[in-house]
Design a protein around this motif. Structure first.
Motif, PDB file in Angstrom:
ATOM      1  N   LYS A  50     119.407  31.894 -49.698  1.00  0.00           N
ATOM      2  CA  LYS A  50     118.347  30.942 -49.332  1.00  0.00           C
ATOM      3  C   LYS A  50     117.596  30.457 -50.562  1.00  0.00           C
ATOM      4  N   LEU A  52     118.161  22.010 -53.145  1.00  0.00           N
ATOM      5  CA  LEU A  52     117.612  20.864 -52.411  1.00  0.00           C
ATOM      6  C   LEU A  52     116.391  20.283 -53.120  1.00  0.00           C
ATOM      7  N   ALA A  84     119.785  27.983 -52.480  1.00  0.00           N
ATOM      8  CA  ALA A  84     119.980  26.758 -51.691  1.00  0.00           C
ATOM      9  C   ALA A  84     118.707  25.914 -51.693  1.00  0.00           C
ATOM     10  N   LYS A  85     117.590  26.594 -51.591  1.00  0.00           N
ATOM     11  CA  LYS A  85     116.320  25.855 -51.595  1.00  0.00           C
ATOM     12  C   LYS A  85     116.096  25.171 -52.941  1.00  0.00           C
TER      13      LYS A  85
END
Lengths: 159, 200
Positions: free
Chosen positions: B181, B188, B184-185
């Motif tokens: 996470k 983005l 991935a964050k």
């Protein structure tokens, strides 16, 4: 250099149409177009039951490994690869600098026919891809300008 | 590099798990695969040697949900860890959007971690990428083993910049999704900023 690939609806349709034409004219089972990172841009033909994501990723890995081999031998690239199986065969070719075209074919077609029809389709697909990669960067960024930091936080708040 | 498809309304990003041989990169992906809903994941591919060592890469596509109507998918790759496979490792890093460095916490693997970390920096450079500008997290794996080095020491050696880092025991899942996470964050957020430039 930013190599992000952005595919808009209109370009996607043009690529799909070019792949469909090639698939039909070459009597191929399916035609896939992907970038060298393994992202699938278009797929046409008999794709039911095929794991297209894996196919794209493995093909890109294969092209990368073959490119590495070519450089070791002093070649720029090996632009075409053919794998012939008992029933299914794969023709893989580079389109310009960034795209890979994969043609799956069986006994309904032949390697000669695939090569002939690809020669006709190559320029068409190359021109469409150049339109895609030459798009101005401002246009590309639009989707992310709509996404807020809160959207991203919310996205990761969910398990 | 990320791929945005307006036609199918998808954003695809590439995350690479990097680290020395047997540090648990493949185990991370196997755990993610085992705990992800079938509709959110694709097939996991492992290109291994006869002795279950990663030869070219492991690959797992997963979907984490939608942002503003765009299905957001991450393609997770591992690299082969053994020193011998440096050419393969370099290939997998091409087009990467985010990197997880998986360090083996065991004291006898310290040198292997350092060597792997240096090869990560150098291989990225060859693709015109700078680790300091990429979304990047560190995972200290095998924290349950008795010969695990103190966390503070590992942080000092591998994380002078203070990037996000996680303790993990990959086979049990501890720290695995936190790591995913986090990277991935960052990916983005970086895509939203959109100003990362490659160095020549």
């Amino acid at each position: 250099m930013n190599t992000q690939t952005v595919l808009f609806e209109e370009d996607s349709k043009r690529l799909s149409q070019a792949c469909l034409n090639l698939q039909q004219e070459a009597y191929a089972r399916a035609v896939f177009l992907l970038d060298k990172d393994g992202q699938l841009l278009a797929n046409e033909g008999e794709i039911d039951g095929l794991d297209t994501t894996s196919l794209a990723s493995l093909t890109a890995g294969n092209i990368a490994a073959t490119g590495g081999l070519a450089k070791l031998l002093g070649e720029k690239e090996f632009p075409v690869q053919v794998h012939e199986g008992d029933k299914e065969s794969i023709h893989i070719s580079l389109i310009g600098e960034r795209l890979i075209l994969v043609i799956l074919f069986d006994q309904r077609s032949s390697l000669g026919l695939i090569r002939l029809k690809l020669k006709h389709a190559y320029q068409d697909i190359l021109e469409i891809s150049q339109d895609i990669f030459d798009k101005p960067k401002e246009e590309m960024k639009s989707v992310f300008s709509e996404i807020t930091d809160d959207d991203i936080d919310d996205f990761f708040g969910l398990d | 590099m990320s791929f945005i498809n307006y036609s199918s309304r998808e954003i695809n990003c590439k995350i690479v798990y990097y680290g020395p041989g047997l540090c648990g990169k493949t185990t991370n992906l196997q755990y993610i695969y085992s705990k992800t809903n079938p509709e959110a994941k694709g097939k996991m591919i492992s290109l291994e040697t006869g002795t279950e060592r990663t030869l070219l890469f492991d690959f797992l596509p997963i979907s984490l949900g939608e942002i503003r109507g765009f299905k957001t998918r991450f393609h997770l790759f591992t690299v082969p860890g053994q020193v011998f496979y440096d050419a393969s490792r370099k290939l997998i890093l091409k087009g990467v959007d985010g990197v997880v460095f998986v360090a083996d916490s065991q004291v006898e693997r310290l040198d292997a971690n350092i060597e792997s970390f240096e090869s990560l920096v150098n291989n990225l450079k060859e693709h015109g990428e700078d680790l300091e500008k990429l979304p990047f997290v560190i995972q200290y794996n095998k924290r349950d083993l008795p010969n695990a080095v103190d966390l503070s020491y590992l942080e000092e050696v591998f994380n002078p910049r203070g990037v996000q880092s996680f303790e993990a025991v990959a086979p049990t899942g501890q720290g695995v999704f936190d790591t995913l996470k986090a990277v991935a964050k960052q990916v983005l957020v970086e895509l939203k900023r959109g100003d990362r430039q490659k160095t020549p």
